[in-house]
Structures are given as structure tokens and as C-alpha cells.
Design a protein around this motif. Structure first.
Motif, PDB file in Angstrom:
ATOM      1  N   ARG A  10      14.694  64.229   5.645  1.00 11.22           N
ATOM      2  CA  ARG A  10      14.028  65.525   5.868  1.00 11.22           C
ATOM      3  C   ARG A  10      13.050  65.845   4.732  1.00 11.22           C
ATOM      4  O   ARG A  10      12.008  66.461   4.948  1.00 11.22           O
ATOM      5  CB  ARG A  10      15.078  66.631   5.983  1.00 11.22           C
ATOM      6  CG  ARG A  10      14.553  67.946   6.511  1.00 11.22           C
ATOM      7  CD  ARG A  10      15.688  68.941   6.751  1.00 11.22           C
ATOM      8  NE  ARG A  10      16.474  68.550   7.928  1.00 11.22           N
ATOM      9  CZ  ARG A  10      17.727  68.091   7.891  1.00 11.22           C
ATOM     10  NH1 ARG A  10      18.370  67.990   6.760  1.00 11.22           N
ATOM     11  NH2 ARG A  10      18.349  67.752   9.005  1.00 11.22           N
ATOM     12  N   GLY A  11      13.363  65.403   3.531  1.00 13.80           N
ATOM     13  CA  GLY A  11      12.526  65.693   2.369  1.00 13.80           C
ATOM     14  C   GLY A  11      11.331  64.772   2.191  1.00 13.80           C
ATOM     15  O   GLY A  11      10.539  64.951   1.261  1.00 13.80           O
ATOM     16  N   LEU A  12      11.172  63.769   3.047  1.00 12.54           N
ATOM     17  CA  LEU A  12      10.064  62.817   2.903  1.00 12.54           C
ATOM     18  C   LEU A  12       8.769  63.382   3.477  1.00 12.54           C
ATOM     19  O   LEU A  12       8.742  63.880   4.600  1.00 12.54           O
ATOM     20  CB  LEU A  12      10.398  61.504   3.618  1.00 12.54           C
ATOM     21  CG  LEU A  12      11.571  60.699   3.059  1.00 12.54           C
ATOM     22  CD1 LEU A  12      11.907  59.544   3.990  1.00 12.54           C
ATOM     23  CD2 LEU A  12      11.256  60.189   1.659  1.00 12.54           C
ATOM     24  N   SER A  13       7.709  63.254   2.714  1.00 12.63           N
ATOM     25  CA  SER A  13       6.387  63.633   3.212  1.00 12.63           C
ATOM     26  C   SER A  13       5.851  62.518   4.102  1.00 12.63           C
ATOM     27  O   SER A  13       6.393  61.404   4.129  1.00 12.63           O
ATOM     28  CB  SER A  13       5.434  63.846   2.041  1.00 12.63           C
ATOM     29  OG  SER A  13       5.197  62.600   1.394  1.00 12.63           O
ATOM     30  N   GLU A  14       4.762  62.808   4.805  1.00 15.15           N
ATOM     31  CA  GLU A  14       4.154  61.761   5.629  1.00 15.15           C
ATOM     32  C   GLU A  14       3.694  60.595   4.765  1.00 15.15           C
ATOM     33  O   GLU A  14       3.839  59.439   5.148  1.00 15.15           O
ATOM     34  CB  GLU A  14       3.002  62.315   6.460  1.00 15.15           C
ATOM     35  CG  GLU A  14       2.491  61.281   7.445  1.00 15.15           C
ATOM     36  CD  GLU A  14       1.553  61.835   8.493  1.00 15.15           C
ATOM     37  OE1 GLU A  14       0.786  61.033   9.039  1.00 15.15           O
ATOM     38  OE2 GLU A  14       1.611  63.046   8.783  1.00 15.15           O
ATOM     39  N   ALA A  15       3.178  60.893   3.580  1.00 10.72           N
ATOM     40  CA  ALA A  15       2.748  59.817   2.667  1.00 10.72           C
ATOM     41  C   ALA A  15       3.951  58.961   2.260  1.00 10.72           C
ATOM     42  O   ALA A  15       3.851  57.730   2.187  1.00 10.72           O
ATOM     43  CB  ALA A  15       2.064  60.411   1.439  1.00 10.72           C
TER      44      ALA A  15
ATOM     45  N   PHE B  74       0.777  66.650  13.905  1.00 13.98           N
ATOM     46  CA  PHE B  74       2.004  66.087  14.464  1.00 13.98           C
ATOM     47  C   PHE B  74       3.012  65.871  13.342  1.00 13.98           C
ATOM     48  O   PHE B  74       2.684  65.317  12.297  1.00 13.98           O
ATOM     49  CB  PHE B  74       1.683  64.774  15.174  1.00 13.98           C
ATOM     50  CG  PHE B  74       2.832  64.224  15.956  1.00 13.98           C
ATOM     51  CD1 PHE B  74       3.155  64.745  17.189  1.00 13.98           C
ATOM     52  CD2 PHE B  74       3.594  63.194  15.448  1.00 13.98           C
ATOM     53  CE1 PHE B  74       4.218  64.237  17.922  1.00 13.98           C
ATOM     54  CE2 PHE B  74       4.650  62.676  16.168  1.00 13.98           C
ATOM     55  CZ  PHE B  74       4.961  63.200  17.408  1.00 13.98           C
ATOM     56  N   ASP B  75       4.254  66.293  13.522  1.00 12.61           N
ATOM     57  CA  ASP B  75       5.288  66.175  12.498  1.00 12.61           C
ATOM     58  C   ASP B  75       6.060  64.866  12.694  1.00 12.61           C
ATOM     59  O   ASP B  75       7.032  64.801  13.446  1.00 12.61           O
ATOM     60  CB  ASP B  75       6.237  67.384  12.573  1.00 12.61           C
ATOM     61  CG  ASP B  75       7.190  67.444  11.391  1.00 12.61           C
ATOM     62  OD1 ASP B  75       7.436  66.399  10.757  1.00 12.61           O
ATOM     63  OD2 ASP B  75       7.694  68.542  11.114  1.00 12.61           O
ATOM     64  N   TRP B  76       5.596  63.820  12.004  1.00 10.25           N
ATOM     65  CA  TRP B  76       6.232  62.507  12.139  1.00 10.25           C
ATOM     66  C   TRP B  76       7.664  62.522  11.628  1.00 10.25           C
ATOM     67  O   TRP B  76       8.545  61.882  12.192  1.00 10.25           O
ATOM     68  CB  TRP B  76       5.414  61.450  11.399  1.00 10.25           C
ATOM     69  CG  TRP B  76       4.163  61.120  12.149  1.00 10.25           C
ATOM     70  CD1 TRP B  76       2.889  61.523  11.856  1.00 10.25           C
ATOM     71  CD2 TRP B  76       4.075  60.347  13.346  1.00 10.25           C
ATOM     72  NE1 TRP B  76       2.016  61.046  12.797  1.00 10.25           N
ATOM     73  CE2 TRP B  76       2.712  60.319  13.723  1.00 10.25           C
ATOM     74  CE3 TRP B  76       5.016  59.693  14.144  1.00 10.25           C
ATOM     75  CZ2 TRP B  76       2.274  59.644  14.859  1.00 10.25           C
ATOM     76  CZ3 TRP B  76       4.572  59.024  15.267  1.00 10.25           C
ATOM     77  CH2 TRP B  76       3.211  59.006  15.613  1.00 10.25           C
ATOM     78  N   ASN B  77       7.912  63.248  10.556  1.00  5.40           N
ATOM     79  CA  ASN B  77       9.252  63.306   9.999  1.00  5.40           C
ATOM     80  C   ASN B  77      10.224  63.871  11.027  1.00  5.40           C
ATOM     81  O   ASN B  77      11.292  63.301  11.282  1.00  5.40           O
ATOM     82  CB  ASN B  77       9.244  64.161   8.723  1.00  5.40           C
ATOM     83  CG  ASN B  77      10.598  64.172   8.045  1.00  5.40           C
ATOM     84  OD1 ASN B  77      11.574  64.665   8.590  1.00  5.40           O
ATOM     85  ND2 ASN B  77      10.642  63.623   6.847  1.00  5.40           N
ATOM     86  N   GLN B  78       9.873  64.972  11.631  1.00  2.00           N
ATOM     87  CA  GLN B  78      10.741  65.594  12.630  1.00  2.00           C
ATOM     88  C   GLN B  78      10.969  64.664  13.815  1.00  2.00           C
ATOM     89  O   GLN B  78      12.086  64.540  14.318  1.00  2.00           O
ATOM     90  CB  GLN B  78      10.137  66.915  13.114  1.00  2.00           C
ATOM     91  CG  GLN B  78      10.991  67.607  14.149  1.00  2.00           C
ATOM     92  CD  GLN B  78      10.384  68.916  14.622  1.00  2.00           C
ATOM     93  OE1 GLN B  78       9.452  69.433  14.035  1.00  2.00           O
ATOM     94  NE2 GLN B  78      10.937  69.449  15.697  1.00  2.00           N
TER      95      GLN B  78
END
Length: 195
Positions: free
Chosen positions: A136-141, A6-10
Motif C-alpha cells: 500500500r505504501g509503494l508509489s508508482e515509481a 489510474f491507481d496501479w497500486n490499488q
């Protein structure tokens, strides 16, 4: 559903991006200077030419300042579209862009507030673009990482800040849309307006 895929950032971005692209952006198109500075009530806080405000604090580094007071009076003064856009541009976006995404430092005291609706909308678009590129550049971590001491609630994760900014943008820019509606309905022939 596999939450690992699942793409949390999106998902976080889409909440604001959908609202911006499908509701707010079009509602801001054609904003006039008359609407930008219009005050539907006496003594509303606004953005004003330097030296023309009677507010306890006039923040800003350029030809225009934003009205303010510390502490904020109760009840808080009504605010114009100019004030609301200034708040969103500086307090909601630019200050966060500086702290979290390496943009130039920004504060209410140091900002050059827009003296026209067109310039304010350019500033808004710029700050939204910087914010969205940063998110947009943030990773899930990174979305799970506490925001730190530059925010009022340092222990909250970055994802909570993204949601907060989404709420702030939707809230204040919806207010701007409502003020535009009110302006149109009080400034048309036969509306009964006294202005």
C-alpha cells in the motif's frame, strides 16, 4: 481513460484483497488441528514436533520443524495443510516482508513454525497485514523499480513481484481449501474412510 490518474497500486492490491476477503478468509475459518496436520497420503511433508521427522531437512528454530530436502525430490512429496501454510507464511510472505518492507529477518531455518492451526492462522494474518501495508505504501515509481539481488529475478519491477505473490497466495491457499474439502469428505460417518 487517463493512465496518469489510474491507481496501479490499488489495482494490484485489489486482485489479492478481493480473493482474501471474498473467498479464502472464510474458507480458513474453523481450521482444526486434525485438519492442519492431516496427511491424506503416506510420507507427506508436514510441520512436525522437533525430532519426529524423517525428511532429509527439518527446518525451524522452535518446537516444530518443517520437512524439506535440497534438492526437492522428483516427484515432490505431497504436503499437508500445515506445510502449505508454513510455506506461505515464511517463504512467500515473511521473507519478502523482511527484504522489502523492513520486517524482522525470516527464513525457513529460523522460523518458529506453528504447532496448531490457530497459531498458523495468526501468523498468516500477521504476514498478510505486513505485506499489504508495505505494498500500500509503494508509489508508482517504486512499483516500477527493479526488485534487486534479494529476489531470483532482480531485474523485474516490484509490480511483477506483487503479482507473483498474489498468484502464490491464491494458488496455495486454494490448495488448503481443497484439502479441507477432502478432509471433510473422508472423515464423515459413512464416508468409507479407513481412518
Amino acid at each position: 481513460m487517463d493512465t496518469n490518474e489510474f491507481d496501479w497500486n490499488q489495482t494490484l492490491r485489489e486482485q489479492w484483497e478481493w480473493h482474501w476477503e471474498n473467498q479464502i478468509r472464510a474458507r480458513l475459518t474453523g481450521l482444526t488441528d486434525d485438519e492442519y496436520f492431516w496427511s491424506p497420503v503416506p510420507q507427506a511433508w508436514s510441520v512436525r514436533p522437533r525430532g519426529s521427522s524423517t525428511a532429509p531437512v527439518q527446518a525451524g528454530s522452535g518446537d516444530f520443524t518443517i520437512d524439506y530436502a535440497i534438492p526437492t525430490p522428483t516427484p515432490a512429496p505431497f504436503t499437508t495443510i500445515a506445510w502449505r501454510l508454513g510455506h506461505v507464511i515464511v517463504g512467500v510472505l515473511a521473507a519478502r516482508n523482511a527484504v522489502h518492507f523492513g520486517a524482522p529477518a525470516a527464513s525457513y531455518d529460523e522460523w518458529e513454525y506453528a504447532g496448531s492451526a490457530a497459531d498458523a492462522l495468526k501468523q498468516l494474518e500477521t504476514q498478510i497485514d505486513v505485506w499489504l501495508a508495505g505494498v500500500r505504501g509503494l508509489s508508482e515509481a517504486e512499483l516500477r523499480t527493479p526488485v534487486g539481488s534479494k529476489e531470483p529475478f532482480p531485474e523485474l519491477p516490484m509490480a511483477a513481484l506483487v503479482l507473483h505473490i498474489n498468484r502464490e497466495l491464491i494458488h496455495h491457499l486454494s490448495e488448503v481449501s481443497l484439502l479441507r474439502d477432502l478432509y471433510v469428505h473422508t472423515h464423515t460417518a459413512g464416508s468409507g474412510s479407513t481412518e
